[in-house]
Structure formats: structure tokens, C-alpha cells
Design a protein around this motif. Structure first.
Motif, PDB file in Angstrom:
ATOM      1  N   ILE A 216      -1.506   9.473  32.017  1.00 38.12           N
ATOM      2  CA  ILE A 216      -0.379   8.725  31.449  1.00 38.12           C
ATOM      3  C   ILE A 216       0.395   9.428  30.331  1.00 38.12           C
ATOM      4  O   ILE A 216       1.546   9.094  30.101  1.00 38.12           O
ATOM      5  CB  ILE A 216      -0.839   7.348  30.922  1.00 38.12           C
ATOM      6  N   ALA A 217      -0.201  10.416  29.639  1.00 34.61           N
ATOM      7  CA  ALA A 217       0.499  10.893  28.449  1.00 34.61           C
ATOM      8  C   ALA A 217       0.355  12.372  28.113  1.00 34.61           C
ATOM      9  O   ALA A 217       1.104  12.866  27.285  1.00 34.61           O
ATOM     10  CB  ALA A 217       0.044  10.080  27.227  1.00 34.61           C
ATOM     11  N   LYS A 218      -0.574  13.090  28.686  1.00 34.55           N
ATOM     12  CA  LYS A 218      -0.804  14.477  28.281  1.00 34.55           C
ATOM     13  C   LYS A 218      -0.549  15.426  29.442  1.00 34.55           C
ATOM     14  O   LYS A 218      -0.797  15.106  30.590  1.00 34.55           O
ATOM     15  CB  LYS A 218      -2.248  14.661  27.779  1.00 34.55           C
ATOM     16  N   SER A 219      -0.105  16.613  29.106  1.00 32.93           N
ATOM     17  CA  SER A 219       0.248  17.588  30.134  1.00 32.93           C
ATOM     18  C   SER A 219      -0.923  18.496  30.474  1.00 32.93           C
ATOM     19  O   SER A 219      -1.979  18.452  29.846  1.00 32.93           O
ATOM     20  CB  SER A 219       1.414  18.447  29.649  1.00 32.93           C
ATOM     21  N   VAL A 220      -0.692  19.362  31.425  1.00 31.43           N
ATOM     22  CA  VAL A 220      -1.689  20.336  31.848  1.00 31.43           C
ATOM     23  C   VAL A 220      -2.010  21.315  30.715  1.00 31.43           C
ATOM     24  O   VAL A 220      -3.047  21.955  30.722  1.00 31.43           O
ATOM     25  CB  VAL A 220      -1.207  21.069  33.123  1.00 31.43           C
ATOM     26  N   PHE A 221      -1.142  21.420  29.749  1.00 31.91           N
ATOM     27  CA  PHE A 221      -1.327  22.361  28.647  1.00 31.91           C
ATOM     28  C   PHE A 221      -2.229  21.814  27.538  1.00 31.91           C
ATOM     29  O   PHE A 221      -2.540  22.518  26.593  1.00 31.91           O
ATOM     30  CB  PHE A 221       0.029  22.754  28.058  1.00 31.91           C
ATOM     31  N   TRP A 222      -2.651  20.578  27.641  1.00 34.15           N
ATOM     32  CA  TRP A 222      -3.511  19.950  26.643  1.00 34.15           C
ATOM     33  C   TRP A 222      -4.914  20.539  26.761  1.00 34.15           C
ATOM     34  O   TRP A 222      -5.490  20.592  27.856  1.00 34.15           O
ATOM     35  CB  TRP A 222      -3.515  18.452  26.889  1.00 34.15           C
TER      36      TRP A 222
ATOM     37  N   THR B 203      13.165   7.938  26.394  1.00 35.23           N
ATOM     38  CA  THR B 203      14.213   8.327  27.336  1.00 35.23           C
ATOM     39  C   THR B 203      14.067   9.790  27.742  1.00 35.23           C
ATOM     40  O   THR B 203      14.193  10.133  28.923  1.00 35.23           O
ATOM     41  CB  THR B 203      15.603   8.098  26.714  1.00 35.23           C
ATOM     42  N   ILE B 204      13.774  10.641  26.771  1.00 39.94           N
ATOM     43  CA  ILE B 204      13.597  12.068  27.072  1.00 39.94           C
ATOM     44  C   ILE B 204      12.379  12.268  27.966  1.00 39.94           C
ATOM     45  O   ILE B 204      12.411  13.059  28.911  1.00 39.94           O
ATOM     46  CB  ILE B 204      13.503  12.893  25.778  1.00 39.94           C
ATOM     47  N   ARG B 205      11.298  11.541  27.697  1.00 36.16           N
ATOM     48  CA  ARG B 205      10.109  11.643  28.561  1.00 36.16           C
ATOM     49  C   ARG B 205      10.424  11.222  29.986  1.00 36.16           C
ATOM     50  O   ARG B 205       9.954  11.829  30.944  1.00 36.16           O
ATOM     51  CB  ARG B 205       8.954  10.822  28.007  1.00 36.16           C
ATOM     52  N   GLN B 206      11.211  10.185  30.144  1.00 34.21           N
ATOM     53  CA  GLN B 206      11.602   9.757  31.487  1.00 34.21           C
ATOM     54  C   GLN B 206      12.471  10.814  32.165  1.00 34.21           C
ATOM     55  O   GLN B 206      12.324  11.062  33.360  1.00 34.21           O
ATOM     56  CB  GLN B 206      12.346   8.423  31.421  1.00 34.21           C
ATOM     57  N   GLN B 207      13.336  11.467  31.390  1.00 30.43           N
ATOM     58  CA  GLN B 207      14.194  12.506  31.960  1.00 30.43           C
ATOM     59  C   GLN B 207      13.377  13.715  32.413  1.00 30.43           C
ATOM     60  O   GLN B 207      13.613  14.245  33.501  1.00 30.43           O
ATOM     61  CB  GLN B 207      15.250  12.937  30.942  1.00 30.43           C
TER      62      GLN B 207
ATOM     63  N   ASN C 236       2.306  14.210  31.702  1.00 28.82           N
ATOM     64  CA  ASN C 236       1.278  13.567  32.518  1.00 28.82           C
ATOM     65  C   ASN C 236       0.813  14.576  33.561  1.00 28.82           C
ATOM     66  O   ASN C 236       1.146  15.761  33.474  1.00 28.82           O
ATOM     67  CB  ASN C 236       1.797  12.269  33.155  1.00 28.82           C
ATOM     68  N   ALA C 237       0.050  14.131  34.516  1.00 28.71           N
ATOM     69  CA  ALA C 237      -0.541  15.033  35.503  1.00 28.71           C
ATOM     70  C   ALA C 237       0.503  15.742  36.364  1.00 28.71           C
ATOM     71  O   ALA C 237       0.210  16.792  36.941  1.00 28.71           O
ATOM     72  CB  ALA C 237      -1.511  14.257  36.394  1.00 28.71           C
ATOM     73  N   LEU C 238       1.714  15.219  36.428  1.00 29.94           N
ATOM     74  CA  LEU C 238       2.756  15.904  37.201  1.00 29.94           C
ATOM     75  C   LEU C 238       3.021  17.310  36.677  1.00 29.94           C
ATOM     76  O   LEU C 238       3.441  18.185  37.432  1.00 29.94           O
ATOM     77  CB  LEU C 238       4.055  15.095  37.191  1.00 29.94           C
ATOM     78  N   SER C 239       2.761  17.531  35.399  1.00 29.05           N
ATOM     79  CA  SER C 239       2.976  18.865  34.840  1.00 29.05           C
ATOM     80  C   SER C 239       2.075  19.898  35.511  1.00 29.05           C
ATOM     81  O   SER C 239       2.450  21.065  35.648  1.00 29.05           O
ATOM     82  CB  SER C 239       2.750  18.858  33.326  1.00 29.05           C
TER      83      SER C 239
ATOM     84  N   GLU D  14      10.233  13.720  33.208  1.00 29.19           N
ATOM     85  CA  GLU D  14       9.417  13.307  34.347  1.00 29.19           C
ATOM     86  C   GLU D  14      10.253  13.300  35.627  1.00 29.19           C
ATOM     87  O   GLU D  14       9.787  13.714  36.687  1.00 29.19           O
ATOM     88  CB  GLU D  14       8.799  11.929  34.110  1.00 29.19           C
ATOM     89  N   SER D  15      11.493  12.877  35.517  1.00 34.82           N
ATOM     90  CA  SER D  15      12.412  12.927  36.654  1.00 34.82           C
ATOM     91  C   SER D  15      12.675  14.373  37.061  1.00 34.82           C
ATOM     92  O   SER D  15      12.722  14.691  38.257  1.00 34.82           O
ATOM     93  CB  SER D  15      13.717  12.227  36.287  1.00 34.82           C
ATOM     94  N   LEU D  16      12.833  15.260  36.083  1.00 36.11           N
ATOM     95  CA  LEU D  16      13.004  16.682  36.355  1.00 36.11           C
ATOM     96  C   LEU D  16      11.776  17.231  37.085  1.00 36.11           C
ATOM     97  O   LEU D  16      11.898  17.983  38.054  1.00 36.11           O
ATOM     98  CB  LEU D  16      13.234  17.459  35.058  1.00 36.11           C
ATOM     99  N   ALA D  17      10.588  16.845  36.636  1.00 38.87           N
ATOM    100  CA  ALA D  17       9.350  17.288  37.290  1.00 38.87           C
ATOM    101  C   ALA D  17       9.306  16.811  38.736  1.00 38.87           C
ATOM    102  O   ALA D  17       8.950  17.578  39.636  1.00 38.87           O
ATOM    103  CB  ALA D  17       8.134  16.787  36.525  1.00 38.87           C
ATOM    104  N   ALA D  18       9.671  15.568  38.976  1.00 38.28           N
ATOM    105  CA  ALA D  18       9.676  15.032  40.341  1.00 38.28           C
ATOM    106  C   ALA D  18      10.664  15.802  41.214  1.00 38.28           C
ATOM    107  O   ALA D  18      10.368  16.107  42.379  1.00 38.28           O
ATOM    108  CB  ALA D  18      10.011  13.551  40.326  1.00 38.28           C
TER     109      ALA D  18
END
Length: 132
Positions: free
Chosen positions: A97-103, A2-6, A40-43, A8-12
Motif C-alpha cells: 500500500i505505501a512503500k516502493s521496491v527501493f525500501w 494527488t502526486i502519488r495517484q499521478q 507500492n508494489a507496482l514499483s 501510480e497512473s504513470l507506473a500503470a
């Protein structure tokens, strides 16, 4: 989940507010804490803007597909291209699908790709008798 979805919504939302320039540190500004960014890549888009996002994705894709091409067009397996393909293909899937730009793994993959390309160039020079 749920937090990941939130986040991701914030990123969008942040991308919609500033699609070209992004919002560096936007997740921290919005949530007050570290680690609350899109995983994910949105970061990359939020952090570096559209151009940074495109360059980030293209760098991973180029390293993956070029490594695969060199690996499959050789008569024998090359350890440099194998390592580059393995790390870059894993990075590509997980960044989507799962890792951010900071990875840090994509940067390792890019380094392996450059190393494999350097070895390829050196091999060509030796094969041609010291000249390209």
C-alpha cells in the motif's frame, strides 16, 4: 495524494507498455526527477519487470507466512521467528500500500528469515545428536 495517484497512473502506463521487461528508471525518464515512482508494489514491476515483481512479492510472502507458521507451531515463542515475522509482515502490508521496491526493510526481513531458518536447522541438528 494527488502526486502519488499521478505516479501510480504513470507506473500503470509503463507496465502496460512493457509488461514483461518493465522499464528500469522509467519514473526518472518520465518525470525528470528522483522519488516520483509508485509507492507500492507496482514499483517492482516497473523497475524489474513481471518476473522481478513476482519474485519480490513471493519472497516477502514466503518469509511472512513461513515465519508465522514456525512461530505458531512452537510450544514456546522463538525470538528469531518472532523478529522475522514482525519485520516481514510489516513489509508485506506496507509494500502493498505505501512503500516502493527501493525500501530497505524487505531485505532486512529476508535476512531475519534466513537467520531464523539457520537457527532452526542448527537446533534440529543438536536435537538429533549431530546428524540431520
Amino acid at each position: 495524494w494527488t502526486i502519488r495517484q499521478q505516479v501510480e497512473s504513470l507506473a500503470a502506463t509503463q507496465i502496460a507498455e512493457s509488461p514483461v521487461m518493465g522499464f528500469f528508471g522509467g519514473a526518472i525518464a518520465a518525470t525528470g526527477g528522483r522519488g516520483n515512482y509508485a509507492h507500492n508494489a507496482l514499483s517492482a514491476w516497473v523497475t524489474y519487470g513481471f518476473v522481478g515483481f513476482v519474485l519480490f512479492i513471493l519472497a516477502i510472502a514466503l518469509a511472512t507466512f513461513k515465519s508465522f507458521w514456525y512461530l505458531t507451531t512452537r510450544s514456546r515463542a522463538d525470538v528469531w521467528w518472532s523478529a522475522s515475522f514482525a519485520v516481514n509482515s510489516i513489509s508485506m502490508v506496507l509494500v502493498l500500500i505505501a512503500k516502493s521496491v527501493f525500501w530497505p526493510l524487505p531485505a532486512l526481513g529476508w535476512g531475519l528469515f534466513v537467520n531464523a531458518a539457520w537457527h532452526e536447522r542448527r537446533r534440529r541438528i543438536e536435537f538429533n545428536g549431530g546428524s540431520e
